[in-house]
Motif scaffolding. Structure first.
Motif, PDB file in Angstrom:
ATOM      1  N   GLU A  26      -5.770   3.006  -1.385  1.00  7.52           N
ATOM      2  CA  GLU A  26      -5.459   2.269  -2.612  1.00  7.52           C
ATOM      3  C   GLU A  26      -4.143   1.504  -2.468  1.00  7.52           C
ATOM      4  OE1 GLU A  26      -4.276   3.460  -7.133  1.00  7.52           O
ATOM      5  OE2 GLU A  26      -6.020   4.478  -6.263  1.00  7.52           O
ATOM      6  N   ARG A  27      -3.163   2.136  -1.870  1.00 11.49           N
ATOM      7  CA  ARG A  27      -1.873   1.462  -1.655  1.00 11.49           C
ATOM      8  C   ARG A  27      -2.014   0.302  -0.683  1.00 11.49           C
ATOM      9  NH1 ARG A  27       2.327   4.296   0.550  1.00 11.49           N
ATOM     10  NH2 ARG A  27       3.864   3.349  -0.799  1.00 11.49           N
ATOM     11  N   GLU A  29      -4.761  -1.404  -0.144  1.00 12.75           N
ATOM     12  CA  GLU A  29      -5.532  -2.426  -0.845  1.00 12.75           C
ATOM     13  C   GLU A  29      -4.618  -3.252  -1.749  1.00 12.75           C
ATOM     14  OE1 GLU A  29      -8.547  -4.860  -1.707  1.00 12.75           O
ATOM     15  OE2 GLU A  29      -8.721  -3.231  -0.256  1.00 12.75           O
ATOM     16  N   SER A  30      -3.649  -2.617  -2.362  1.00 12.78           N
ATOM     17  CA  SER A  30      -2.684  -3.327  -3.199  1.00 12.78           C
ATOM     18  C   SER A  30      -1.890  -4.343  -2.373  1.00 12.78           C
ATOM     19  CB  SER A  30      -1.743  -2.339  -3.878  1.00 12.78           C
ATOM     20  OG  SER A  30      -0.777  -3.018  -4.644  1.00 12.78           O
TER      21      SER A  30
END
Length: 99
Positions: A26-27, A29-30
């Motif tokens: 998720e990080r 992807e950010s």
């Protein structure tokens, strides 16, 4: 500027990696959505793109940050650190020549 983040795993890290992988991705992807991620991925423990139970020995991330301290702070807050996946993390400025 670009920075390379190289992290070495503890021995037998696969169960730990799997437990927090969604938060780790998720990080990343950010960063990707912000246009700051150049490349990211794990280093397989064996000569195979899919090492299975052999797992991984570390990870490499190259991304854009405002400063070395910002890159270090980002690396220090990775879920893999909190889960005990990484035994050592090195953050260095990186100058891309190719491509």
């Amino acid at each position: 500027m670009l920075y390379v983040i190289y992290a070495e795993d503890v021995a037998n890290s696969l169960p730990l990696r799997l437990s927090v992988r969604p938060a780790h991705l998720e990080r990343l992807e950010s960063l990707k959505q912000q246009g700051r991620l150049v490349v990211a991925g794990p280093c397989p423990a064996i000569d195979s793109p899919t090492p299975g139970e052999s797992g991984f020995t570390g990870s490499v991330i190259i991304a854009e940050f405002d400063s070395l301290s910002a890159a270090q702070q980002w690396a220090d807050t990775d879920p893999y650190i909190g889960a005990g996946v990484f035994k050592n993390v090195v953050v260095k400025p990186f100058s891309q020549t190719l491509p």
